[in-house]
Write an enzyme that holds these catalytic residues in place. Structure first.
Site, PDB file in Angstrom:
ATOM      1  N   GLY A  47      34.986  39.115  40.329  1.00  0.00           N
ATOM      2  CA  GLY A  47      33.896  39.925  41.084  1.00  0.00           C
ATOM      3  C   GLY A  47      33.957  41.383  40.522  1.00  0.00           C
ATOM      4  O   GLY A  47      35.030  41.870  40.198  1.00  0.00           O
ATOM      5  N   GLN A  52      33.365  50.500  40.719  1.00  0.00           N
ATOM      6  CA  GLN A  52      34.512  50.393  40.056  1.00  0.00           C
ATOM      7  C   GLN A  52      34.326  50.714  38.724  1.00  0.00           C
ATOM      8  O   GLN A  52      35.736  50.933  37.993  1.00  0.00           O
ATOM      9  CB  GLN A  52      35.018  48.941  40.116  1.00  0.00           C
ATOM     10  CG  GLN A  52      35.301  48.423  41.612  1.00  0.00           C
ATOM     11  CD  GLN A  52      35.639  46.931  41.619  1.00  0.00           C
ATOM     12  OE1 GLN A  52      34.968  46.031  41.811  1.00  0.00           O
ATOM     13  NE2 GLN A  52      37.066  46.664  41.713  1.00  0.00           N
ATOM     14  N   CYS A  99      42.219  42.916  43.727  1.00  0.00           N
ATOM     15  CA  CYS A  99      41.230  43.648  43.200  1.00  0.00           C
ATOM     16  C   CYS A  99      41.422  44.448  42.037  1.00  0.00           C
ATOM     17  O   CYS A  99      42.756  45.111  41.691  1.00  0.00           O
ATOM     18  CB  CYS A  99      40.994  44.887  44.403  1.00  0.00           C
ATOM     19  SG  CYS A  99      39.633  45.992  44.030  1.00  0.00           S
ATOM     20  N   LEU A 100      40.404  44.439  41.200  1.00  0.00           N
ATOM     21  CA  LEU A 100      40.738  45.202  39.803  1.00  0.00           C
ATOM     22  C   LEU A 100      41.117  46.789  39.891  1.00  0.00           C
ATOM     23  O   LEU A 100      41.632  47.191  39.011  1.00  0.00           O
ATOM     24  CB  LEU A 100      39.548  44.951  38.601  1.00  0.00           C
ATOM     25  CG  LEU A 100      39.258  43.368  38.648  1.00  0.00           C
ATOM     26  CD1 LEU A 100      38.174  43.216  37.759  1.00  0.00           C
ATOM     27  CD2 LEU A 100      40.487  42.788  37.719  1.00  0.00           C
ATOM     28  N   HIS A 141      33.960  41.447  50.233  1.00  0.00           N
ATOM     29  CA  HIS A 141      34.905  42.401  49.345  1.00  0.00           C
ATOM     30  C   HIS A 141      34.315  43.013  48.350  1.00  0.00           C
ATOM     31  O   HIS A 141      34.338  44.400  48.293  1.00  0.00           O
ATOM     32  CB  HIS A 141      36.099  41.335  48.551  1.00  0.00           C
ATOM     33  CG  HIS A 141      37.155  42.251  47.773  1.00  0.00           C
ATOM     34  ND1 HIS A 141      38.391  42.222  47.909  1.00  0.00           N
ATOM     35  CD2 HIS A 141      36.665  42.842  46.648  1.00  0.00           C
ATOM     36  CE1 HIS A 141      38.917  42.996  46.708  1.00  0.00           C
ATOM     37  NE2 HIS A 141      37.753  43.379  45.968  1.00  0.00           N
ATOM     38  N   GLU A 142      33.130  42.465  47.593  1.00  0.00           N
ATOM     39  CA  GLU A 142      32.419  43.330  46.688  1.00  0.00           C
ATOM     40  C   GLU A 142      31.546  44.304  47.219  1.00  0.00           C
ATOM     41  O   GLU A 142      31.397  45.356  47.115  1.00  0.00           O
ATOM     42  CB  GLU A 142      31.724  42.297  45.632  1.00  0.00           C
ATOM     43  CG  GLU A 142      32.706  41.512  44.817  1.00  0.00           C
ATOM     44  CD  GLU A 142      33.562  42.154  44.038  1.00  0.00           C
ATOM     45  OE1 GLU A 142      33.506  43.430  43.649  1.00  0.00           O
ATOM     46  OE2 GLU A 142      34.907  41.616  43.869  1.00  0.00           O
ATOM     47  N   HIS A 145      32.925  47.568  48.294  1.00  0.00           N
ATOM     48  CA  HIS A 145      33.111  48.490  47.422  1.00  0.00           C
ATOM     49  C   HIS A 145      31.796  49.457  47.607  1.00  0.00           C
ATOM     50  O   HIS A 145      31.963  50.659  47.102  1.00  0.00           O
ATOM     51  CB  HIS A 145      33.079  48.003  45.879  1.00  0.00           C
ATOM     52  CG  HIS A 145      34.693  47.594  45.661  1.00  0.00           C
ATOM     53  ND1 HIS A 145      35.591  48.404  45.539  1.00  0.00           N
ATOM     54  CD2 HIS A 145      34.768  46.096  45.574  1.00  0.00           C
ATOM     55  CE1 HIS A 145      36.615  47.593  45.086  1.00  0.00           C
ATOM     56  NE2 HIS A 145      36.186  46.328  45.177  1.00  0.00           N
TER      57      HIS A 145
HETATM   58 NI    NI Z   1      37.766  44.961  44.529  1.00  0.00          NI
END
Ligand code: NI
Length: 175
Positions: A47, A52, A99-100, A141-142, A145
């Site tokens: 995701g 991000q 998470c990235l 989660h996404e 953000h």
């Molecule tokens: Ni994330």
């Protein structure tokens, strides 16, 4: 198409509330989605949210690989524009997240298990569906953000937060 740098926790864009997208069909949004897809696949991740990559707009993408969901179901590549989540079952379930924007780290997060998602697609049509289990976790989660929330801010017990490689090393010690 371009692979974009992924911002890490602490960057102001990641900590801010993102702006709604007025028109999902503009070339600017189409190009952004292309870049998000390429960046997510390169990372690799399941995701990615526009903040991000430094774009403060309400847009996320995700795809759940086969076997990752509790049901084993694969979720196809999905783009959500201006997503809204309604919790249908507020029973919380703990699950491991990464998470990235926090590379190499992970932790256990409690989240509701059953949600309804409303959003626009890239062509501006309305999406309305329910998601459960890991699929619901990924979406929450996404979408967090878009409100400046990263998963450690959702953790009730930081003792499970850390570097994944160290956790694996610890598990190996137990064998
Ligand atoms: Ni994330």
């Amino acid at each position: 198409m371009a692979i974009l740098p992924i911002l890490r926790m602490g960057h102001p864009v990641l900590m801010a509330v993102a702006a709604p997208i007025d028109d999902p069909t503009t070339p600017e949004i189409v190009a952004l989605v292309d870049d998000l897809v390429e960046t997510m696949h390169d990372a690799p991740g399941i995701g990615l949210a526009a903040p991000q990559v430094g774009v403060g707009k309400r847009l996320v993408i995700y795809s759940v690989p086969e076997g990752r969901d509790d049901t084993g179901d694969e979720q196809p590549l999905t783009m959500l524009i201006n997503p809204e989540i309604t919790v249908l079952d507020d029973t919380l379930e703990e699950g491991f997240e990464g998470c990235l924007s926090l590379p190499g780290m992970g932790g256990r997060v409690n989240r509701p298990t059953h949600i309804r998602v409303r959003a626009l697609t890239l062509d501006g049509t309305a999406l309305d569906y329910e998601a459960e289990g890991f699929h619901a976790r990924v979406i929450q989660h996404e979408c967090d953000h878009l409100d400046g929330i990263l998963y450690p801010m959702r953790m009730s017990d930081l003792s499970s937060f850390g570097y994944v490689k160290e956790m694996i090393a610890k598990n190996d010690d137990l064998d």
